[in-house]
Write an enzyme that holds these catalytic residues in place. Structure first.
Site, PDB file in Angstrom:
ATOM      1  N   SER A 142       0.838  -1.212   0.000  1.00  0.00           N
ATOM      2  CA  SER A 142       0.000   0.000   0.000  1.00  0.00           C
ATOM      3  C   SER A 142       0.863   1.249   0.000  1.00  0.00           C
ATOM      4  O   SER A 142       2.027   1.215   0.441  1.00  0.00           O
ATOM      5  CB  SER A 142      -0.869  -0.002   1.261  1.00  0.00           C
ATOM      6  N   TYR A 155      -1.544  -1.263  10.219  1.00  0.00           N
ATOM      7  CA  TYR A 155      -1.674  -1.397   8.760  1.00  0.00           C
ATOM      8  C   TYR A 155      -0.386  -0.943   8.074  1.00  0.00           C
ATOM      9  O   TYR A 155       0.164  -1.644   7.224  1.00  0.00           O
ATOM     10  CB  TYR A 155      -2.870  -0.572   8.283  1.00  0.00           C
TER      11      TYR A 155
HETATM   12  N1  LIG Z   1      -8.736  -0.060  -1.312  1.00  0.00           N
HETATM   13  C1  LIG Z   1      -7.644   0.622  -1.138  1.00  0.00           C
HETATM   14  O1  LIG Z   1      -7.665   1.853  -1.153  1.00  0.00           O
HETATM   15  C2  LIG Z   1      -6.330  -0.076  -0.948  1.00  0.00           C
HETATM   16  C3  LIG Z   1      -5.161   0.675  -1.073  1.00  0.00           C
HETATM   17  C4  LIG Z   1      -3.930   0.040  -0.882  1.00  0.00           C
HETATM   18  C5  LIG Z   1      -3.879  -1.301  -0.608  1.00  0.00           C
HETATM   19  N2  LIG Z   1      -5.051  -2.013  -0.500  1.00  0.00           N
HETATM   20  C6  LIG Z   1      -4.935  -3.442  -0.178  1.00  0.00           C
HETATM   21  O2  LIG Z   1      -5.608  -4.198  -1.153  1.00  0.00           O
HETATM   22  C7  LIG Z   1      -6.059  -5.430  -0.571  1.00  0.00           C
HETATM   23  C8  LIG Z   1      -7.518  -5.640  -0.895  1.00  0.00           C
HETATM   24  O3  LIG Z   1      -8.267  -4.589  -0.290  1.00  0.00           O
HETATM   25  P1  LIG Z   1      -9.654  -4.061  -0.875  1.00  0.00           P
HETATM   26  O4  LIG Z   1      -9.581  -2.595  -0.893  1.00  0.00           O
HETATM   27  O5  LIG Z   1     -10.024  -4.811  -2.101  1.00  0.00           O
HETATM   28  O6  LIG Z   1     -10.615  -4.445   0.359  1.00  0.00           O
HETATM   29  P2  LIG Z   1     -11.941  -5.331   0.469  1.00  0.00           P
HETATM   30  O7  LIG Z   1     -12.858  -5.039  -0.639  1.00  0.00           O
HETATM   31  O8  LIG Z   1     -12.394  -5.148   1.860  1.00  0.00           O
HETATM   32  O9  LIG Z   1     -11.390  -6.826   0.247  1.00  0.00           O
HETATM   33  C9  LIG Z   1     -10.600  -7.484   1.190  1.00  0.00           C
HETATM   34  C10 LIG Z   1     -10.636  -8.970   0.892  1.00  0.00           C
HETATM   35  O10 LIG Z   1      -9.803  -9.650   1.854  1.00  0.00           O
HETATM   36  C11 LIG Z   1     -10.579 -10.680   2.484  1.00  0.00           C
HETATM   37  N3  LIG Z   1     -10.103 -10.912   3.845  1.00  0.00           N
HETATM   38  C12 LIG Z   1      -9.989 -10.004   4.841  1.00  0.00           C
HETATM   39  N4  LIG Z   1      -9.569 -10.593   5.967  1.00  0.00           N
HETATM   40  C13 LIG Z   1      -9.402 -11.909   5.679  1.00  0.00           C
HETATM   41  C14 LIG Z   1      -8.988 -13.040   6.426  1.00  0.00           C
HETATM   42  N5  LIG Z   1      -8.677 -12.968   7.735  1.00  0.00           N
HETATM   43  N6  LIG Z   1      -8.915 -14.243   5.799  1.00  0.00           N
HETATM   44  C15 LIG Z   1      -9.237 -14.357   4.499  1.00  0.00           C
HETATM   45  N7  LIG Z   1      -9.644 -13.326   3.736  1.00  0.00           N
HETATM   46  C16 LIG Z   1      -9.730 -12.116   4.321  1.00  0.00           C
HETATM   47  C17 LIG Z   1     -12.002 -10.136   2.427  1.00  0.00           C
HETATM   48  O11 LIG Z   1     -12.983 -11.134   2.522  1.00  0.00           O
HETATM   49  P3  LIG Z   1     -13.708 -11.559   3.905  1.00  0.00           P
HETATM   50  O12 LIG Z   1     -13.928 -10.316   4.704  1.00  0.00           O
HETATM   51  O13 LIG Z   1     -14.913 -12.237   3.434  1.00  0.00           O
HETATM   52  O14 LIG Z   1     -12.743 -12.503   4.546  1.00  0.00           O
HETATM   53  C18 LIG Z   1     -12.028  -9.541   1.029  1.00  0.00           C
HETATM   54  O15 LIG Z   1     -12.260 -10.545   0.056  1.00  0.00           O
HETATM   55  C19 LIG Z   1      -5.759  -5.326   0.923  1.00  0.00           C
HETATM   56  O16 LIG Z   1      -4.550  -5.966   1.221  1.00  0.00           O
HETATM   57  C20 LIG Z   1      -5.601  -3.827   1.134  1.00  0.00           C
HETATM   58  O17 LIG Z   1      -4.804  -3.528   2.226  1.00  0.00           O
HETATM   59  C21 LIG Z   1      -6.262  -1.437  -0.671  1.00  0.00           C
END
Ligand SMILES: NC(=O)c1ccc[n+]([C@@H]2O[C@H](COP(=O)([O-])OP(=O)(O)OC[C@H]3O[C@@H](n4cnc5c(N)ncnc54)[C@H](OP(=O)(O)O)[C@@H]3O)[C@@H](O)[C@H]2O)c1
Length: 260
Positions: A142, A155
């Site tokens: 990130s 985080y």
């Molecule tokens: N969105 C942003 O702005 C952003 C920016 C930089 C980096 N990221 C990174 O991108 C990645 C995806 O994030 P996103 O924005 O797409 O968020 P999201 O829509 O909330 O998706 C997160 C995914 O991770 C799964 N997950 C969370 N905890 C888990 C666990 N303990 N075991 C298995 N699966 C788990 C969730 O499913 P369940 O809850 O059903 O388990 C979901 O499928 C993350 O690593 C995040 O830090 C996001």
């Protein structure tokens, strides 16, 4: 197609960035193993792929548990015979809290899913990748790993740790045919994690969600959010032979925010 004959294990693929990566990888010919905790989201993401004629399967797992990491790696192999690409994407942001108030259990939970699960899955897939003398690992880090934002210490620490894990993996595996890289997305505002974070931050700052978002986006050169499709395209580049000489790197997809 860029990923013909590949099998990709994409964590956190029920929604958001992981789902977009799973979708693009399947379109590019990979068999995809999807995993997350929420069965309904996982089922819907997987059905969408199989209905379109792609090879996809899913298994529910809480990857903060070691046994569940083992379970998902075994499930991918049972379903598709091998794992050639691992994308460590699953995770949540955790509390919005200053360090002096940050609950230890929540700190551990954030580290467990972003960093420990990525380590465990890397440990589980490397031996078979070494045996084939090929494989790719992609860690979704990130902008938080490289910038300085308040109230998200676990985080930021986990995502910075992931960059260290990426470089170590690359150093150990480069002469064994494996590449390891990381992506550092900025705000991908269409996802649940980002929207929940924005709402909580706005509340804490005493401004509206629109004001909070506008202020943040204004700090990026492009002045706009990134999309899940943009992150998925960069993931495809790093997981395909298009990036065959790139390893140990982190690529910023943040519209111009971090410059190292
Ligand atoms: N969105 C942003 O702005 C952003 C920016 C930089 C980096 N990221 C990174 O991108 C990645 C995806 O994030 P996103 O924005 O797409 O968020 P999201 O829509 O909330 O998706 C997160 C995914 O991770 C799964 N997950 C969370 N905890 C888990 C666990 N303990 N075991 C298995 N699966 C788990 C969730 O499913 P369940 O809850 O059903 O388990 C979901 O499928 C993350 O690593 C995040 O830090 C996001």
């Amino acid at each position: 197609m860029l990923l013909q004959d590949h099998v990709a294990l994409v964590t956190g693929s029920g929604r958001g960035i992981g789902r977009a990566i799973a979708q693009l990888f399947a379109q590019e010919g990979a068999a995809v193993m999807l995993t997350a905790r929420s069965e309904s989201e996982l089922r819907s993401a997987t059905d969408e792929l199989t209905r379109a004629g792609h090879r996809a399967a899913c298994a529910v797992a809480d990857l903060s548990q070691e046994a569940e990491c083992r379970k998902i790696a075994a499930a991918a192999r049972a379903q598709f015979g091998k794992i050639t690409i691992l994308v460590n994407n699953a995770g949540h942001y955790g509390p919005i809290s200053p360090i002096e108030e940050y609950p230890l259990a929540e700190f551990d939970a954030v580290l467990n899913i972003h960093l420990r699960a990525s380590f465990l899955l890397t440990q589980l897939v490397l031996p078979e990748m070494y045996a084939r003398n090929s494989g790719v690992i992609l860690n979704i880090s990130s902008l938080s790993a490289k910038s300085a934002f308040p109230w998200g210490c676990a985080y930021a620490a986990a995502k910075a740790g992931l960059l260290g894990l990426t470089r170590t993996t690359a150093a150990e595996s480069a002469r064994k045919g494996v590449r390891a890289n990381a992506l550092c997305p900025g705000p991908v505002t269409e996802t649940r994690m980002s929207q929940e974070l924005g709402a909580t931050l706005a509340k804490r700052m005493g401004v509206s969600e629109e004001e909070q978002l506008k202020g943040f986006l204004n700090s990026l050169l492009q002045g706009r959010a990134q999309t899940t499709a943009e992150i998925a395209r960069a993931a495809l580049f790093l997981c395909s032979d298009q990036s065959s000489a790139i390893t140990g790197q982190s690529i910023n997809i943040d519209g111009g925010a971090a410059f190292f």
